[in-house]
Design an enzyme around this catalytic site. Structure first.
Site, PDB file in Angstrom:
ATOM      1  N   SER A  17      68.107  38.282  24.219  1.00  0.00           N
ATOM      2  CA  SER A  17      67.928  40.135  24.941  1.00  0.00           C
ATOM      3  C   SER A  17      68.934  40.597  25.254  1.00  0.00           C
ATOM      4  O   SER A  17      70.120  39.864  26.264  1.00  0.00           O
ATOM      5  CB  SER A  17      66.420  40.084  25.495  1.00  0.00           C
ATOM      6  OG  SER A  17      66.630  41.457  26.360  1.00  0.00           O
ATOM      7  N   TYR A  65      63.134  36.782  34.083  1.00  0.00           N
ATOM      8  CA  TYR A  65      63.106  37.747  32.637  1.00  0.00           C
ATOM      9  C   TYR A  65      64.705  36.846  32.026  1.00  0.00           C
ATOM     10  O   TYR A  65      65.128  36.577  31.800  1.00  0.00           O
ATOM     11  CB  TYR A  65      62.381  38.481  31.950  1.00  0.00           C
ATOM     12  CG  TYR A  65      62.576  38.879  30.362  1.00  0.00           C
ATOM     13  CD1 TYR A  65      62.395  37.572  29.772  1.00  0.00           C
ATOM     14  CD2 TYR A  65      63.489  40.094  29.948  1.00  0.00           C
ATOM     15  CE1 TYR A  65      61.954  38.261  28.285  1.00  0.00           C
ATOM     16  CE2 TYR A  65      63.729  39.971  29.026  1.00  0.00           C
ATOM     17  CZ  TYR A  65      62.888  39.137  27.732  1.00  0.00           C
ATOM     18  OH  TYR A  65      63.327  39.268  26.115  1.00  0.00           O
TER      19      TYR A  65
END
Length: 254
Positions: A139, A152
Site C-alpha cells: 500500500s 496499518y
C-alpha cells in the site's frame, strides 16, 4: 490437480475486492488460478464463475496466519508459478496514543506474517518452476505515514520491507519479487471492515473523490506486472487515482 503445462497462480484473499478481481484477470490471461481465503463459500462461487466461463480455477479455504494449514496447502499443489500475496486489511483509525494493541497485532499477523507464511511455503515450488513470481500487495501506507493509520502503516511498512529484503536475498534465482502499492481504492469491504461495519465512517473516506481506484484497476496493474517478459522485474509500482497526490493530499469536491 493442475493441467499439464498450464501456469498456476495462487491468489490469497481472493474472496472479494482486489483478490477476486486479480483472480479473474489472471484466469483470463491463461493462468490456472488457485483461490484462497477464509470464506469458502465465496471462493467456491468465484471458482464456479471462472470455470463456467471456460477458465481453470480451484478454491481452497485457507487462513494465511495458520502456518500448518499453509504448509498443508503448499504440499497439495503440483506446481506454482505465481503467488499473489493479497490477503491483508486495516482495522481502526485510532491515534497511536489510544490504538488497540489487539488491532495492531491482527493487522501485523495478516499483512506481514501471512505473507511470510505463504511466501516461505511456496518459494520452493516457485523456484522449481524456473520462472516464478512473488507479488506482495502492500500500500502507499507502506511508504508514507498518515494520522490515524499507525497500525496499518506499520504493517504495510513490514510488507514492503519483506518484499525488498526477499528480492535482495534471492537475486540470481529464477524468481521475481514484485511489490504493488495502491493508494485510495474503493472496494466493497475495505473501509467498512476497517470501521467495523460503520457505513457512514466508511463513506467519508471517499467523500468528494470523483474516481477512487477500483479493485479492477489494481488487478489490471498486478496482471500487467506478472505478464511482463521473464527478465523484466517491476520492483515497485505505486498506483493512485488522479485525485490523490499523497496519502494526506486528496482533491475532494464537497
Amino acid at each position: 490437480m493442475t493441467a499439464a503445462g498450464t501456469p498456476v497462480a495462487v491468489v490469497t484473499g481472493a474472496s472479494s475486492g482486489i483478490g477476486a478481481a486479480t483472480a479473474r484477470r489472471l484466469a483470463a490471461a491463461g493462468y490456472q488460478v488457485v483461490l484462497t481465503a477464509r470464506r469458502k463459500d465465496r471462493i467456491e462461487a468465484l471458482a464456479d464463475e471462472l470455470t463456467g466461463a471456460g477458465h481453470r480455477a480451484t478454491a481452497y479455504a485457507l487462513d494465511v496466519t495458520d502456518r500448518p494449514a499453509v504448509d498443508e496447502f503448499a504440499a497439495s499443489l503440483d506446481r506454482c508459478d505465481v503467488l499473489v500475496n493479497n490477503a491483508g486489511g486495516a482495522l481502526g483509525a485510532d491515534p497511536v496514543a489510544t490504538g488497540d494493541p489487539a488491532d495492531w497485532r491482527q493487522m501485523f499477523e495478516v499483512n506481514v506474517i501471512g505473507t511470510l507464511n505463504t511466501t516461505q511455503a511456496l518459494l520452493p515450488a516457485l523456484t522449481a518452476s524456473g520462472d516464478g513470481t512473488v507479488v506482495v500487495l502492500s500500500s502507499t501506507a507502506g511508504h508514507a505515514t498518515y494520522e490515524g493509520g499507525g497500525g496499518y502503516v506499520a504493517a504495510k511498512h513490514g510488507a514492503h520491507v519483506l518484499a525488498e529484503t526477499l528480492r535482495l536475498e534471492i537475486v540470481g534465482t529464477p524468481v521475481r519479487v514484485i511489490e504493488v502499492a495502491p493508494g485510495m481504492v474503493r472496494t466493497e469491504e475495505f473501509a467498512t471492515t476497517r470501521f467495523r461495519g460503520d457505513e457512514e465512517k466508511a463513506a467519508k473516506v471517499y467523500a468528494g473523490v470523483a474516481e477512487p481506484l477500483t479493485a479492477e484497476d489494481v488487478a489490471d496493474t498486478i496482471t500487467w506486472t506478472v505478464t511482463r517478459p521473464s527478465h523484466v522485474n517491476i520492483d515497485l509500482l505505486v498506483v493512485r487515482p488522479r485525485a490523490q497526490a499523497s496519502n494526506a493530499k486528496v482533491h475532494r469536491k464537497l
